[in-house]
Scaffold this active site. Structure first.
Site, mmCIF file in Angstrom:
data_model
loop_
_atom_site.group_PDB
_atom_site.id
_atom_site.type_symbol
_atom_site.label_atom_id
_atom_site.label_comp_id
_atom_site.label_asym_id
_atom_site.label_seq_id
_atom_site.Cartn_x
_atom_site.Cartn_y
_atom_site.Cartn_z
ATOM 1 N N TYR A 119 28.020 0.133 48.955
ATOM 2 C CA TYR A 119 27.107 0.873 48.099
ATOM 3 C C TYR A 119 26.533 2.074 48.859
ATOM 4 O O TYR A 119 25.412 2.051 49.382
ATOM 5 C CB TYR A 119 25.990 -0.031 47.587
ATOM 6 C CG TYR A 119 26.447 -1.045 46.557
ATOM 7 C CD1 TYR A 119 27.720 -0.989 46.003
ATOM 8 C CD2 TYR A 119 25.606 -2.079 46.137
ATOM 9 C CE1 TYR A 119 28.143 -1.924 45.073
ATOM 10 C CE2 TYR A 119 26.019 -2.998 45.196
ATOM 11 C CZ TYR A 119 27.294 -2.920 44.672
ATOM 12 O OH TYR A 119 27.715 -3.847 43.752
ATOM 13 N N HIS A 162 33.853 -9.319 47.300
ATOM 14 C CA HIS A 162 33.578 -8.326 46.267
ATOM 15 C C HIS A 162 34.649 -8.259 45.186
ATOM 16 O O HIS A 162 34.336 -8.101 44.004
ATOM 17 C CB HIS A 162 33.409 -6.952 46.914
ATOM 18 C CG HIS A 162 32.556 -6.015 46.137
ATOM 19 N ND1 HIS A 162 31.819 -5.015 46.722
ATOM 20 C CD2 HIS A 162 32.297 -5.908 44.819
ATOM 21 C CE1 HIS A 162 31.151 -4.342 45.806
ATOM 22 N NE2 HIS A 162 31.434 -4.858 44.635
ATOM 23 N N SER A 180 26.183 -4.963 35.710
ATOM 24 C CA SER A 180 26.125 -4.016 34.589
ATOM 25 C C SER A 180 25.748 -4.744 33.302
ATOM 26 O O SER A 180 26.402 -4.607 32.271
ATOM 27 C CB SER A 180 27.467 -3.294 34.416
ATOM 28 O OG SER A 180 27.336 -2.161 33.597
ATOM 29 N N PRO A 181 24.655 -5.532 33.338
ATOM 30 C CA PRO A 181 24.318 -6.387 32.191
ATOM 31 C C PRO A 181 23.802 -5.640 30.970
ATOM 32 O O PRO A 181 23.682 -6.245 29.901
ATOM 33 C CB PRO A 181 23.230 -7.309 32.756
ATOM 34 C CG PRO A 181 22.563 -6.478 33.808
ATOM 35 C CD PRO A 181 23.680 -5.686 34.430
ATOM 36 N N LEU A 182 23.505 -4.359 31.106
ATOM 37 C CA LEU A 182 22.975 -3.588 29.982
ATOM 38 C C LEU A 182 24.034 -2.730 29.317
ATOM 39 O O LEU A 182 23.714 -1.843 28.519
ATOM 40 C CB LEU A 182 21.801 -2.719 30.449
ATOM 41 C CG LEU A 182 20.621 -3.498 31.040
ATOM 42 C CD1 LEU A 182 19.559 -2.551 31.561
ATOM 43 C CD2 LEU A 182 20.034 -4.455 30.019
ATOM 44 N N GLY A 183 25.298 -2.966 29.629
ATOM 45 C CA GLY A 183 26.376 -2.188 29.047
ATOM 46 C C GLY A 183 26.355 -2.223 27.526
ATOM 47 O O GLY A 183 26.265 -3.278 26.916
#
Length: 293
Positions: A53, A128, A208-211
């Site tokens: 990152y 990963h 990315s849970p708000l996609g």
């Protein structure tokens, strides 16, 4: 903040995905640290990062160093914070992502991550991504060696399908505690993996849970059009007087008691909004509406 568990470790039901704090477009140091501190103040005790990152031209591990500095600068107790990091990916010069599951690389990367985080043993270390050029069993074998030598305390995998989860369970046994896959209102192709995790008692960490959920006024784009297929999330948000992001996270929590979303944030306001989702308990009717979206 409600709580859930990862390998017997109690954490807040909403975590912090620290990726936006250190990749391209990241905030300055002061705002990044303030974002981590706001998360801790809100009861977040799971922080997710990775050695990859960083911006394409940046230094590997800069995200881990940032998290370590933020924790060191926090005025309160951080003894219950679980820092999760990942190894096996890198950045390319054009801004893309590479993958390296070579056992020698993974063992070296984990030891370097521990040094950057300033710990003798990493709380949670996750592979990963599977490397198509390396047998998955070999990569998992390196994770097992890291567990055996005490470089990492708990192990997880990321971007894994059901067969790979099963293989990881065979190789790591009960020391496999988490699976981190992409999962959101718009992307639900990890349903089988989620069901398997629930059956095995593994924490499932949606990245990315708000996609699919349009950004809120917190991000300065309140006029963005709603995704028609996901209008139910906005309807519930309006009825409850909360953000659509909170509804999305509350829905994820309702999917299974093993789910611990890790939404990213780059501003204190955003992380406070996400953390508040832990206090929302959806009705059965709302869950059915959102399941069908």
């Amino acid at each position: 903040m409600r709580h859930r568990t990862i390998g017997g470790v109690r954490v807040g039901a909403i975590g912090l995905g620290a990726m936006p704090l250190s990749i391209e477009g990241h905030p300055d140091e002061a705002r990044a640290v303030a974002t981590v501190h706001a998360a801790l103040d809100a009861g977040v005790t799971l922080i997710d990062t990775a050695d990859s990152y960083h911006p394409p031209s940046g230094q590997p591990g800069s995200g881990e160093l940032l998290v370590a500095r933020a924790l060191a600068a926090y005025g309160g107790d951080t003894g219950d914070v679980l820092v999760a990091t990942k190894g096996g990916r890198g950045r390319t010069a054009d801004g893309g992502w590479s993958v390296n599951g070579d056992p020698r690389h993974l063992k070296r990367a984990a030891r370097e991550s521990a040094q950057r985080l300033g710990v003798e043993a990493i709380g949670l270390y996750q592979l990963h991504k599977p490397d198509p050029a390396v047998p998955y069993a070999d990569s998992l074998g390196a994770i097992r060696e890291l567990l055996d030598e005490g470089t990492i305390r708990l192990a997880g995998i990321s971007n894994a399908d059901a067969a790979q989860i099963g293989q990881a369970r065979e190789i790591l046994g009960e020391r496999l505690v988490s699976v981190q896959n992409r999962y959101s209102p718009a992307v639900r192709d990890s349903e089988e993996a989620l069901r398997l995790c629930a059956g095995l008692g593994l924490a499932f960490l949606p990245w990315s849970p708000l996609g699919g959920i349009s950004r809120s006024s917190l991000d300065g784009t309140s006029g963005q059009a709603e995704e028609p297929a996901l209008a139910g999330f906005h309807r519930v948000a309006r009825e409850r007087g909360v953000s659509p992001q909170q509804v999305a996270l509350a829905w994820l929590l309702a999917r299974s008691p093993v789910v611990i979303p890790i939404p990213g944030a780059s501003r204190p306001e955003s992380v406070r909004d996400s953390a508040a989702a832990a206090g929302i308990v959806l009705s059965d009717e709302e869950v059915r509406l959102l399941d069908a979206a």
